[in-house]
Design an enzyme around this catalytic site. Sequence first.
Site, PDB file in Angstrom:
ATOM      1  N   LEU A 163       0.795  -1.116  -0.010  1.00  0.00           N
ATOM      2  CA  LEU A 163      -0.176  -0.143  -0.198  1.00  0.00           C
ATOM      3  C   LEU A 163       0.852   1.144   0.124  1.00  0.00           C
ATOM      4  CD1 LEU A 163      -2.965  -0.586   2.687  1.00  0.00           C
ATOM      5  CD2 LEU A 163      -3.032  -0.121   0.143  1.00  0.00           C
ATOM      6  N   ASP A 164       0.675   2.024  -0.836  1.00  0.00           N
ATOM      7  CA  ASP A 164       1.397   3.235  -0.690  1.00  0.00           C
ATOM      8  C   ASP A 164       1.612   4.110   0.634  1.00  0.00           C
ATOM      9  OD1 ASP A 164       1.695   3.111  -3.629  1.00  0.00           O
ATOM     10  OD2 ASP A 164       0.039   4.174  -4.141  1.00  0.00           O
ATOM     11  N   ALA A 165       2.513   4.812   0.741  1.00  0.00           N
ATOM     12  CA  ALA A 165       2.583   5.622   1.849  1.00  0.00           C
ATOM     13  C   ALA A 165       1.501   6.511   2.265  1.00  0.00           C
ATOM     14  CB  ALA A 165       3.950   6.165   1.978  1.00  0.00           C
TER      15      ALA A 165
END
Length: 232
Positions: A99-101
């Site tokens: 999951l992206d930051a």
Amino acid sequence: MRLAKYLAHSGVASRRASEELIAAGRVTVGGRVVKDPARDVSGESGVEVDGEPVSEEPREVWALHKPLGVVSTAREPGKRPAVVDLVPSKRRLYPVGRLDADSTGLILLTNDGELANRLTHPRYGVRRTYRVRLRRAPSEEELRRLRHGVELDDGPTAPAGVRKVSPRVVEITLREGRNRQLRRMAEAVGNEVVELRRVRVGSLSLGRMPEGDTRRLRRSEVERLWKDARDE
């Protein structure tokens, strides 16, 4: 057990990544380099990776509600916290997918490399559902395009499940997981993602888990995840 499977079950890496470690000559059995991933081994075979002994450990699967700013890696070279830092386990856990930051929501961590591979490999197409807030309310044409697939720079997307929750919020279910895919899909139809939260992986739902909380999955939940990877 075959060497690559043994490494995966020991939490070293996924089956595919374990095969790469073996091919690179980083794995020894009884003090000798072995490059055959099908070599039969056991806990008494003296398996080592980069000189460190490897032994089978009890397998664990954890769910985490990833907060903003936390990166989905096992080790973060910078100053940002990593997902593994939030899980209270002594096992060598690895995130299942990413999951992206700047995204939040459900992410799994495990030391079961084979399960991780099943849940992320495109062959199995395990569904992932995201709740997405857009910059502006999407038109019916935009929703139709998202459902049927849009053209990205790395090729057209597969059909997706799209359900409108409120004027600017939609739930999108994917069977593929490209880099920043949902954000790029929104841009492709002339919109923009301003919030993104993953709410489901296969049969497992985020539910009401608070942001930053973790819990170890029950055996029945893990069994359903294996079933998701077989049935999808």
